[in-house]
Motif scaffolding. Structure first.
Motif, PDB file in Angstrom:
ATOM      1  N   HIS A 159      45.161  38.720  36.582  1.00 22.75           N
ATOM      2  CA  HIS A 159      45.390  37.294  36.327  1.00 22.75           C
ATOM      3  C   HIS A 159      44.640  36.836  35.089  1.00 22.75           C
ATOM      4  O   HIS A 159      43.684  37.460  34.653  1.00 22.75           O
ATOM      5  CB  HIS A 159      44.910  36.448  37.513  1.00 22.75           C
ATOM      6  CG  HIS A 159      45.699  36.681  38.754  1.00 22.75           C
ATOM      7  ND1 HIS A 159      45.121  36.655  40.000  1.00 22.75           N
ATOM      8  CD2 HIS A 159      47.001  36.950  38.971  1.00 22.75           C
ATOM      9  CE1 HIS A 159      46.040  36.884  40.911  1.00 22.75           C
ATOM     10  NE2 HIS A 159      47.184  37.088  40.304  1.00 22.75           N
ATOM     11  N   GLN A 160      45.084  35.733  34.557  1.00 22.77           N
ATOM     12  CA  GLN A 160      44.386  35.114  33.425  1.00 22.77           C
ATOM     13  C   GLN A 160      44.098  33.669  33.786  1.00 22.77           C
ATOM     14  O   GLN A 160      45.041  32.888  33.891  1.00 22.77           O
ATOM     15  CB  GLN A 160      45.259  35.210  32.176  1.00 22.77           C
ATOM     16  CG  GLN A 160      44.540  34.913  30.886  1.00 22.77           C
ATOM     17  CD  GLN A 160      43.329  35.779  30.652  1.00 22.77           C
ATOM     18  OE1 GLN A 160      42.242  35.398  31.045  1.00 22.77           O
ATOM     19  NE2 GLN A 160      43.486  36.920  30.027  1.00 22.77           N
ATOM     20  N   PRO A 161      42.876  33.274  34.045  1.00 29.08           N
ATOM     21  CA  PRO A 161      41.676  34.115  33.999  1.00 29.08           C
ATOM     22  C   PRO A 161      41.615  35.068  35.196  1.00 29.08           C
ATOM     23  O   PRO A 161      42.250  34.839  36.226  1.00 29.08           O
ATOM     24  CB  PRO A 161      40.530  33.105  34.062  1.00 29.08           C
ATOM     25  CG  PRO A 161      41.074  31.941  34.797  1.00 29.08           C
ATOM     26  CD  PRO A 161      42.540  31.886  34.448  1.00 29.08           C
ATOM     27  N   VAL A 162      40.825  36.103  35.038  1.00 31.09           N
ATOM     28  CA  VAL A 162      40.623  37.091  36.090  1.00 31.09           C
ATOM     29  C   VAL A 162      40.129  36.372  37.341  1.00 31.09           C
ATOM     30  O   VAL A 162      39.253  35.506  37.270  1.00 31.09           O
ATOM     31  CB  VAL A 162      39.602  38.154  35.619  1.00 31.09           C
ATOM     32  CG1 VAL A 162      39.151  39.044  36.757  1.00 31.09           C
ATOM     33  CG2 VAL A 162      40.191  38.974  34.476  1.00 31.09           C
TER      34      VAL A 162
END
Length: 157
Positions: free
Chosen positions: A54-57
Motif C-alpha cells: 500500500h501507499q503509504p505502507v
C-alpha cells in the motif's frame, strides 16, 4: 469476536526505551516478511506482504535496540488494511519480547496511522482471548454478532 474502536479516542502511542516503531521501508520488505513467516506463519506473512504494497505502507515494525548500541532485532509487527479496508491486524510480537509493552505500542502507532489516513473507526478482527483485555483497555468494544461465522477471516478455499 471482532471489536470496534473509535480512532479519535485512541491514546497517544507509547514510547519505549530501546524500541523504535515505524512503517516498514521498501528495502526491508523481504527481511520483515521472512521474520513474520518464521515467527508467525505463512498466512500472516502474506497479509503483511500485501500491507507493505500500500501507499503509504500499512505495516509497522518494532525494532529492539540493545542498550549498549549493539545489534537491532525485529521484535514485532502490526498491519492494517491487510485483510480488508478498515481492519487492524494481523499483529504479533516474538515470544522473547512479549510482556514489555511492545504489542500495545505497535497497536497504538498503527491505529494512529489509520487515523492519519482518514479512518474514524477500526475493526479489530478475530481477536484472541489473550489480547481482548489490551484492546478493551484502549476503548475497543465487541461488535454484536461478530462470532466466527461472520468473520472475514474464514478460510474461503
Amino acid at each position: 469476536m471482532d471489536l470496534l474502536i473509535n480512532l479519535c479516542a485512541v491514546p497517544d502511542p507509547l514510547i519505549l526505551p530501546d524500541v523504535t516503531i515505524h512503517r516498514v521501508l521498501p528495502p526491508n520488505f523481504g527481511r520483515v516478511r521472512a521474520f513474520i513467516r518464521e515467527t508467525f506463519g505463512d498466512g500472516w506473512a502474506e497479509e503483511a506482504g500485501y500491507a507493505m504494497c500500500h501507499q503509504p505502507v500499512s505495516c509497522y515494525i518494532a525494532v529492539k535496540c540493545s542498550s549498549t548500541g549493539g545489534a537491532k532485532q525485529l521484535a514485532g509487527f502490526a498491519c492494517y488494511d491487510a485483510t480488508a479496508r478498515g481492519y487492524f491486524g494481523p499483529t504479533g510480537v516474538a515470544e522473547r519480547f512479549r510482556r514489555q509493552g511492545i504489542g500495545e505500542a505497535l497497536l497504538l502507532h498503527t491505529l494512529r496511522g489509520m487515523r492519519e489516513n482518514g479512518y474514524g473507526y477500526a475493526i479489530i478482527g478475530w481477536t484472541s482471548d489473550m489480547a481482548v483485555g489490551m484492546y478493551k483497555k484502549i476503548g475497543a468494544v465487541e461488535i454484536p454478532g461478530s462470532g466466527a461465522k461472520n468473520t472475514l477471516y474464514k478460510n474461503l478455499l
